[in-house]
Design a protein around this motif. Structure first.
Motif, PDB file in Angstrom:
ATOM      1  N   SER A 133       0.841  -1.197   0.000  1.00 42.47           N
ATOM      2  CA  SER A 133       0.000   0.000   0.000  1.00 42.47           C
ATOM      3  C   SER A 133       0.876   1.247   0.000  1.00 42.47           C
ATOM      4  CB  SER A 133      -0.900   0.012   1.238  1.00 42.47           C
ATOM      5  OG  SER A 133      -0.122   0.167   2.425  1.00 42.47           O
ATOM      6  N   ALA A 134       0.280   2.368  -0.394  1.00 44.79           N
ATOM      7  CA  ALA A 134       1.010   3.637  -0.392  1.00 44.79           C
ATOM      8  C   ALA A 134       1.461   3.996   1.021  1.00 44.79           C
ATOM      9  CB  ALA A 134       0.135   4.740  -0.975  1.00 44.79           C
ATOM     10  N   GLU A 135       0.613   3.739   2.000  1.00 46.12           N
ATOM     11  CA  GLU A 135       0.965   4.056   3.387  1.00 46.12           C
ATOM     12  C   GLU A 135       2.177   3.247   3.845  1.00 46.12           C
ATOM     13  OE1 GLU A 135      -1.039   3.963   7.886  1.00 46.12           O
ATOM     14  OE2 GLU A 135      -2.160   3.259   6.136  1.00 46.12           O
ATOM     15  N   LEU A 167       5.308   5.315  -5.606  1.00 49.35           N
ATOM     16  CA  LEU A 167       3.936   5.414  -5.093  1.00 49.35           C
ATOM     17  C   LEU A 167       2.922   5.256  -6.221  1.00 49.35           C
ATOM     18  CD1 LEU A 167       4.436   8.341  -2.546  1.00 49.35           C
ATOM     19  CD2 LEU A 167       3.711   6.012  -1.977  1.00 49.35           C
ATOM     20  N   ALA A 168       3.228   5.847  -7.369  1.00 48.67           N
ATOM     21  CA  ALA A 168       2.331   5.714  -8.526  1.00 48.67           C
ATOM     22  C   ALA A 168       2.213   4.254  -8.952  1.00 48.67           C
ATOM     23  CB  ALA A 168       2.837   6.571  -9.680  1.00 48.67           C
ATOM     24  N   THR A 187       2.340   1.669  -6.969  1.00 46.93           N
ATOM     25  CA  THR A 187       1.499   0.940  -6.011  1.00 46.93           C
ATOM     26  C   THR A 187       0.018   1.225  -6.230  1.00 46.93           C
ATOM     27  OG1 THR A 187       1.456   2.658  -4.283  1.00 46.93           O
ATOM     28  CG2 THR A 187       3.342   1.164  -4.298  1.00 46.93           C
ATOM     29  N   GLN A 188      -0.289   2.389  -6.778  1.00 52.02           N
ATOM     30  CA  GLN A 188      -1.687   2.818  -6.890  1.00 52.02           C
ATOM     31  C   GLN A 188      -2.333   2.426  -8.208  1.00 52.02           C
ATOM     32  OE1 GLN A 188      -1.353   7.014  -6.113  1.00 52.02           O
ATOM     33  NE2 GLN A 188      -0.478   6.691  -4.074  1.00 52.02           N
ATOM     34  N   ASP A 189      -1.531   1.981  -9.163  1.00 57.52           N
ATOM     35  CA  ASP A 189      -2.069   1.619 -10.472  1.00 57.52           C
ATOM     36  C   ASP A 189      -2.468   0.148 -10.467  1.00 57.52           C
ATOM     37  OD1 ASP A 189      -2.779   1.394 -13.075  1.00 57.52           O
ATOM     38  OD2 ASP A 189      -0.768   1.663 -13.905  1.00 57.52           O
ATOM     39  N   ARG A 190      -3.748  -0.118 -10.288  1.00 58.10           N
ATOM     40  CA  ARG A 190      -4.233  -1.499 -10.237  1.00 58.10           C
ATOM     41  C   ARG A 190      -5.292  -1.753 -11.306  1.00 58.10           C
ATOM     42  NH1 ARG A 190      -4.389  -2.621  -3.663  1.00 58.10           N
ATOM     43  NH2 ARG A 190      -2.285  -1.781  -3.259  1.00 58.10           N
TER      44      ARG A 190
END
Length: 283
Positions: free
Chosen positions: A54-56, A77-78, A80-83
């Motif tokens: 996760s980003a956190e 971070l980008a 991790t968020q691209d799903r």
């Protein structure tokens, strides 16, 4: 969630960067697991790309490993968020995963450049040329040739759907190597001329008259620039399939090869004249 059985190259790359970050400052997996609130197997899965982060947790990981905020961390971070699901995911299971990963690499790159010595790059191939290339595959690979051709032509929509700078340095041998005979080769050369006029596409030629240079023994060297240099990727063709290179020392070597090839190649207009004259030879 259970671990991924076959992480993509991009997922593996995120794991590689996590491990590099940790090892750079000597933080142990045990200490990191305690800090981010997980267990040792999960740390191993994250560093192998078999589990997401996760980003956190990534921010905590970075702080623990003294990685400052900035473009590099933002890029991770980008990732991790691209799903999202992308078009190439529909080809997974239908053809080797490493080949599918090329489309993933192309999509996420900031710019693309390729050095080819034996054939026209996939993003520039005509349907007839691509079909002729696949006819020369080993028998065990030829059975999925129609799927490979479909996939290759779908990749070419990147110039419309996700345009970005693309530079192809082509040795004269790749322009003369006939796949499908002279008519197919002539059609391919004319297509190259047309593509070379498109904004963002730079096609250069290294003629036989140029002495030997570093990279002349590479059949294909594909450099995908990331949002930061640390996330550049090089893809090379091997007899058993594509290989993706992430190690900084190897990246530096391949960047130099590409720069040297660009420096000795003909200019854009000279290259067009060269290809135009060569196309006449196949008439």
């Amino acid at each position: 969630m259970p671990p991924r059985l076959s992480p993509t190259v991009r997922q593996q790359r995120l794991g590689i960067e996590l491990r590099k970050m940790r090892e750079r400052v000597g933080v142990t997996p045990k200490n990191l697991a305690a800090t981010i609130g997980t267990d040792l197997p999960k740390i191993s899965q994250m560093e192998n790309g078999k589990s997401g982060i996760s980003a956190e947790r990534l921010r905590i990981w970075a702080r623990t490993c003294d990685c400052p905020d900035g473009p590099y961390l933002d890029a991770l971070l980008a990732m991790t968020q691209d799903r999202r699901k992308y078009w190439w995911d529909g080809f997974r299971g239908r053809m080797p995963g490493a080949i599918v990963d090329i489309a993933e690499m192309e999509h996420h790159a900031e710019s693309l450049s390729i050095l080819n010595t034996t054939f026209i790059p996939g993003l520039l191939q005509t349907p007839a040329y691509a079909a002729a290339v696949f006819e020369r595959l080993p028998p065990q690979m030829r059975q999925d040739a129609p799927v490979r051709a479909e996939f290759r032509l779908r990749r070419q929509r990147i110039f419309v759907d996700c345009p970005k700078p693309y530079c192809a340095i082509l040795h004269e041998s790749s322009l003369r190597m006939q796949f499908g005979g002279p008519d197919v080769q002539r059609e391919q050369l004319i297509a190259l001329l047309e593509k070379s006029e498109q904004p963002g596409l730079d096609i250069r030629v290294i003629p036989f008259s140029v002495p030997n240079y570093r990279g002349s023994n590479e059949s294909s060297l594909y450099l995908a620039r990331g949002p930061v240099p640390e996330l550049d990727t090089v893809q090379i063709d091997l007899s058993n399939g594509p290989k993706f290179v992430h190690a900084e020392a190897e990246l530096a070597t391949y960047r130099r090869i590409k720069e040297e090839a660009t420096a000795i190649a003909l200019g854009a207009e000279e290259s067009r004249d060269f290809i135009r004259a060569l196309a006449k030879d196949f008439s």
